[in-house]
Each structure stands twice: as structure tokens, then as C-alpha cells.
Write an enzyme that holds these catalytic residues in place. Structure first.
Site, mmCIF file in Angstrom:
data_model
loop_
_atom_site.group_PDB
_atom_site.id
_atom_site.type_symbol
_atom_site.label_atom_id
_atom_site.label_comp_id
_atom_site.label_asym_id
_atom_site.label_seq_id
_atom_site.Cartn_x
_atom_site.Cartn_y
_atom_site.Cartn_z
ATOM 1 N N TYR A 56 0.840 -1.205 0.000
ATOM 2 C CA TYR A 56 0.000 0.000 0.000
ATOM 3 C C TYR A 56 0.873 1.253 0.000
ATOM 4 C CZ TYR A 56 -3.368 3.531 1.409
ATOM 5 O OH TYR A 56 -4.144 4.668 1.462
ATOM 6 N N LYS A 60 0.939 4.341 -2.753
ATOM 7 C CA LYS A 60 0.664 5.744 -2.417
ATOM 8 C C LYS A 60 1.906 6.601 -2.651
ATOM 9 C CE LYS A 60 -2.851 7.059 -1.271
ATOM 10 N NZ LYS A 60 -4.010 7.451 -2.096
#
Length: 185
Positions: A56, A60
Site C-alpha cells: 500500500y 501511495k
């Protein structure tokens, strides 16, 4: 995490930010006050932000690296490229999943992000580029003092809010300074 989920994260976040920007650039070059704004965190290589969420964070940070790169590439065209990230958790549909394992989250409403985005997107794109903004910091620097309208749960205060991830200690110190200055005005 499965490989297909990893690919989906990268495709939506990192690749998505870059692709949408790529196809918007010809139109932005013709605009009076062109901006690209991603919802991505400030870059920090502290291993804490990767521990247990490497895939993740990579996705990002891919968005954040797009901001960093495109802000330099597009500066000559006057296109502002910035990122915005929430100080606290935001009560969105995506948080429903998180609340299953953490029902005690105290969130702000999505309107705080919308208001901070408005401040950024109405700024002079030639002067506002390459920044990693935090919603409350943007609004406080703009002069907003009352954040009660952004509280999702009645009866709670700003002090009860759950901090979002990727918020560094330096941001919290800057925010404490802004809050202190505004309380004396």
C-alpha cells in the site's frame, strides 16, 4: 497480499495518478490556472510507514513521486502539481472496512478535504507546486479556526480525532504552533 491485489493497488494508485495526469496535460497547458492534485502522503523513508503495509505504501508513494516529478517537469508550463493528505482519518466508504477491526476511530467528514483542495486549486498554479499539503494545516494557514463542522461524531472534539497514517512529528509540531498562534488572535 496476493499478487493480483498488489497489481490492482499499483494500477489504481501509482499508475492511475500518472496516466490521468499524462492525458490531462495537453488540456491543462491551455488553462488559465491549471492544477493537478493527488491524494497522496508526504514522502518519508521511515521504515515505520512500510511495516505491515509495504504494498500500500509503495502504491501511495508512487502517487507522491508522480507529484514530485511532474511538478518539476510541468513548472515551465505554469501547471501546479501538489498532493493533499488528511491529518485525521476521514469518514469515507473505504473506512467501513477499517472500522470492522477498529470501531473506535473518531473521524472527520470528507468536507475538510474538499475545503482544503479548494484552497489549493484556487491558488496561483505558477506559485503553488511541488507541495505535500496536510488538510488542517492548509486550512489553518488560510485562516480557518473552527473545525467543529468537520467532526463526524457529535460530542467529540478535535483532540479526540484519530490521526491518519504518514503524519510525521514535524507536521504535528507545526500544527501545534499554528493552533497556538490562532488561539491568541
Amino acid at each position: 497480499m496476493t499478487l493480483s491485489r498488489y497489481d490492482l493497488l499499483q494500477s489504481i494508485n501509482a499508475r492511475g495518478a500518472w496516466v490521468v495526469s499524462k492525458y490531462a496535460i495537453p488540456y491543462l497547458k491551455k488553462a488559465k490556472n491549471p492544477h493537478i492534485l493527488t491524494l497522496s502522503p508526504p514522502l518519508s523513508m521511515d521504515p515505520h510507514w512500510f511495516n505491515g503495509r509495504t504494498a500500500y505504501t509503495m502504491s501511495k508513494y508512487g502517487m507522491s513521486m508522480t507529484v514530485l516529478g511532474l511538478s518539476a517537469e510541468l513548472e515551465k508550463y505554469g501547471i501546479g502539481v501538489n498532493a493533499l493528505w488528511p491529518l485525521t482519518t476521514i469518514g469515507t466508504a473505504a473506512l467501513i472496512i477499517v472500522r470492522k477491526t477498529n470501531p473506535d476511530l473518531i473521524n472527520r467528514t470528507p468536507e475538510i478535504m474538499a475545503d482544503a483542495a479548494h484552497v489549493i486549486l484556487t491558488s496561483n498554479s505558477k506559485e503553488c507546486t511541488g507541495n505535500f499539503f496536510i488538510d488542517e494545516v492548509v486550512l489553518r494557514e488560510y485562516g480557518v479556526r473552527d473545525f467543529s463542522k468537520y467532526i463526524e461524531t457529535p460530542g467529540t472534539t478535535d483532540a479526540d480525532m484519530t490521526l491518519d497514517g504518514y503524519i510525521e512529528e514535524s507536521t504535528l509540531k507545526h500544527l501545534a504552533h499554528l493552533r497556538n498562534i490562532q488561539s491568541r488572535l
